[in-house]
Scaffold this active site. Structure first.
Site, PDB file in Angstrom:
ATOM      1  N   ILE A  90      36.136  40.488  50.961  1.00  0.00           N
ATOM      2  CA  ILE A  90      36.902  40.697  49.731  1.00  0.00           C
ATOM      3  C   ILE A  90      38.229  41.355  50.063  1.00  0.00           C
ATOM      4  CG2 ILE A  90      36.892  41.806  47.452  1.00  0.00           C
ATOM      5  CD1 ILE A  90      33.767  42.030  47.898  1.00  0.00           C
ATOM      6  N   CYS A  91      39.307  40.828  49.479  1.00  0.00           N
ATOM      7  CA  CYS A  91      40.615  41.462  49.666  1.00  0.00           C
ATOM      8  C   CYS A  91      40.940  42.251  48.405  1.00  0.00           C
ATOM      9  CB  CYS A  91      41.687  40.413  49.929  1.00  0.00           C
ATOM     10  SG  CYS A  91      43.330  41.110  50.086  1.00  0.00           S
ATOM     11  N   LEU A  92      40.738  43.554  48.469  1.00  0.00           N
ATOM     12  CA  LEU A  92      40.974  44.399  47.292  1.00  0.00           C
ATOM     13  C   LEU A  92      41.489  45.744  47.803  1.00  0.00           C
ATOM     14  CD1 LEU A  92      40.672  44.697  44.221  1.00  0.00           C
ATOM     15  CD2 LEU A  92      38.330  45.440  44.578  1.00  0.00           C
TER      16      LEU A  92
END
Lengths: 164, 364
Positions: A90-92
């Protein structure tokens, strides 16, 4: 004496159990003998192409938690511009540079749920989904997401349990 | 297996893997049996049975035994090692002498004379006992007494929970003296305990967790992450006492001003709690009243109150935030983020909750 990380995690678990969150079907350690690996089940938001889906998340907590963020990834396949289709990464920002101890495992999961309906196509991990959005093909994007939700996240949850 | 070397052992199965017999250590013959679980020749999975005396000797040495089993390649080697281990245990063991008959007779007559209703606990060895005593305000006290084996020739050792270090231990020839001594001592601390009980009953005490009769310090919750630490003076319990305020600066400063203004109004006829309430012009919240409003004193990072005997004493100066932290927790958080500025041993960064500027120093 319980170490400080476990103590905080036990407290977080109790808080979740005291007030179960309808958007988070499950949040608990995978096994009794390791409190540093958790599993969460996200429910897709109503009126989005993710509606009706259940996604399993694997949460790995570092020994330095909450100074450092937990590592969270999707075990159930999901189609989203900021989530790798292959690895579930996840890119967060809050899971990386913008992390603060004020976040909890529960609030981090809720932030991921919010990311689902608010994609950020400029920093994609899934270029195909991002490109559709960048071209403005919202219909195409929605039907692609809905298809993968149908394929992997509806009534399929048991298949991915136990994988790591 | 060499039968001449171990004449008291005999094999009990056809393969010659299990044995039973006696091991002779320092003239004592101890029965034991050694059984292989599988035909595997390592000693990792063997079972050892023994007579009660052998069991008693080996009790607490299980790890050493396990280690030897793992290291030895064959039974003869292990047998010699076991013999060594047992010899070592027997030498280091010093049996304690049993008390004489006079010990029990005098203990019995002592208890008869003070009355059995005062006896709270008597341990099965009859060497330690606890007496219970009520003081004039019917507070319950326990006196722990240990009796030496040579009693009545030696003195009894008594110990009770009172706020004076030099007075807690006491030696006496009989139980009656112990009771008389402590009744007098308990009498001396009536005022002190009255002050402390008044605090415990009417405020929310954050620290100590479970106050003992010897604890003179109390940390009292004021709300909004602020607290007041006071220490009762054992010699002048009603007089002005040592205090310290903790919490957000903007809330603490007005309290300091009130203390400066009202400190001279200290009334010796009021309890310490009432004096502080008058001086600070507040009523201390009690645990019950605070439960509804969510006053949270836990550290915002580790989520606990006690951490390696420290409590959250750092707090965010933003009024709306006021989140408290342990110094250690806040320091390690600020150290972990790259945007933190360092000035000698002070770290200046942002509060993890409200992002306002917050700073802390390493423990002096």
């Amino acid at each position: 004496m319980v170490d400080p990380v476990s103590r905080r995690l036990i407290k977080e678990l109790k808080d979740y159990q005291k007030e179960p969150n309808p958007d988070l079907a499950e949040l608990s350690p995978v096994s009794d003998d390791n409190i540093l690996i958790w599993k969460a089940v996200l429910r897709g938001e109503v009126d989005t192409p993710y509606e009706g889906g259940n996604w399993i998340l694997r949460i790995e907590i570092p020994k330095t938690y909450p100074i450092h963020p937990p590592k969270i990834k999707f075990l159930t396949k999901i189609c989203h511009p900021n989530i790798s289709f292959k690895t579930g990464e996840i890119c967060l920002d809050i899971l990386k540079t913008a992390w603060s101890p004020a976040w909890t495992l529960q609030s981090a999961c809720m932030a991921i749920r919010l990311l689902l309906s608010n994609p950020e196509p400029t920093s994609p991990l899934n270029c195909d989904a991002a490109n559709l959005l960048r071209c403005g093909d919202f219909m195409g994007y929605e039907s692609l997401v809905r298809m993968y939700t149908q394929l992997f996240a509806i009534n399929q949850s048991s298949e991915y349990e136990g994988t790591s | 297996m060499n039968p001449e070397k171990f004449p008291l052992l005999s094999p009990i199965d056809l393969e010659g893997l299990s044995y039973c017999g006696f091991i002779t250590v320092k003239g004592q013959e101890l029965f034991f049996q050694f059984q292989h679980e599988d035909s595997n020749l390592t000693l990792r999975n063997v079972k050892l049975y023994g007579c009660p005396n052998l069991k008693r000797l080996l009790h607490g040495h299980e790890n050493a035994l396990q280690q030897r089993l793992e290291q030895c390649t064959n039974f003869s080697e292990f047998f010699l090692d076991l013999k060594d281990l047992l010899e070592f245990i027997m030498i280091s063991e010093k049996p304690e002498p049993m008390p004489t008959g006079r010990y029990y007779l005098s203990l019995l007559s002592e208890l008869n004379s003070i009355g059995w209703e005062k006896l709270e606990i008597l341990d099965p060895s009859l060497r330690n006992l606890t007496l219970k005593l009520s003081d004039s305000s019917s507070r319950k006290h326990s006196i722990h007494i240990s009796i030496p084996t040579s009693y009545p020739h030696a003195l009894l050792n008594a110990r009770a929970d009172i706020p004076s270090i030099s007075m807690t231990q006491f030696q006496a020839t009989n139980l009656k003296d112990v009771i008389n001594y402590y009744s007098k001592e308990f009498g001396n601390f009536q005022e002190v305990w009255a002050m402390l009980d008044d605090i415990d009953l009417n405020t929310w005490v954050l620290e100590p967790d479970k106050p003992k009769r010897s604890d003179l310090m109390r940390r009292i919750a004021l709300g909004n992450h602020c607290s007041l630490k006071i220490e009762i003076d054992v010699n002048h319990p009603r007089r002005e006492c040592q205090y310290e305020l903790f919490g957000t600066e903007s809330l603490i400063v007005p309290l300091h001003i009130k203390i400066a203004k009202n400190w001279n109004n200290w009334d010796i006829n009021l309890t310490v709690r009432r004096n502080f309430e008058n001086i600070l012009e507040i009523t201390f919240p009690t645990f019950q009243t605070s439960l509804s409003s969510d006053i949270n004193f836990d550290c915002g990072i580790c989520y606990s109150y006690h951490f390696e005997s420290t409590i959250p004493d750092q707090s965010c100066n933003n009024n709306k935030c006021g989140q408290s932290f342990h110094r250690v927790c806040l320091y390690s958080w600020l150290q972990a983020i790259p945007s933190t500025k360092k000035n000698f041993n002070t770290l200046i960064g942002n509060c993890p909750y409200c992002n306002d500027v917050i700073s802390t120093t390493r423990e002096q």
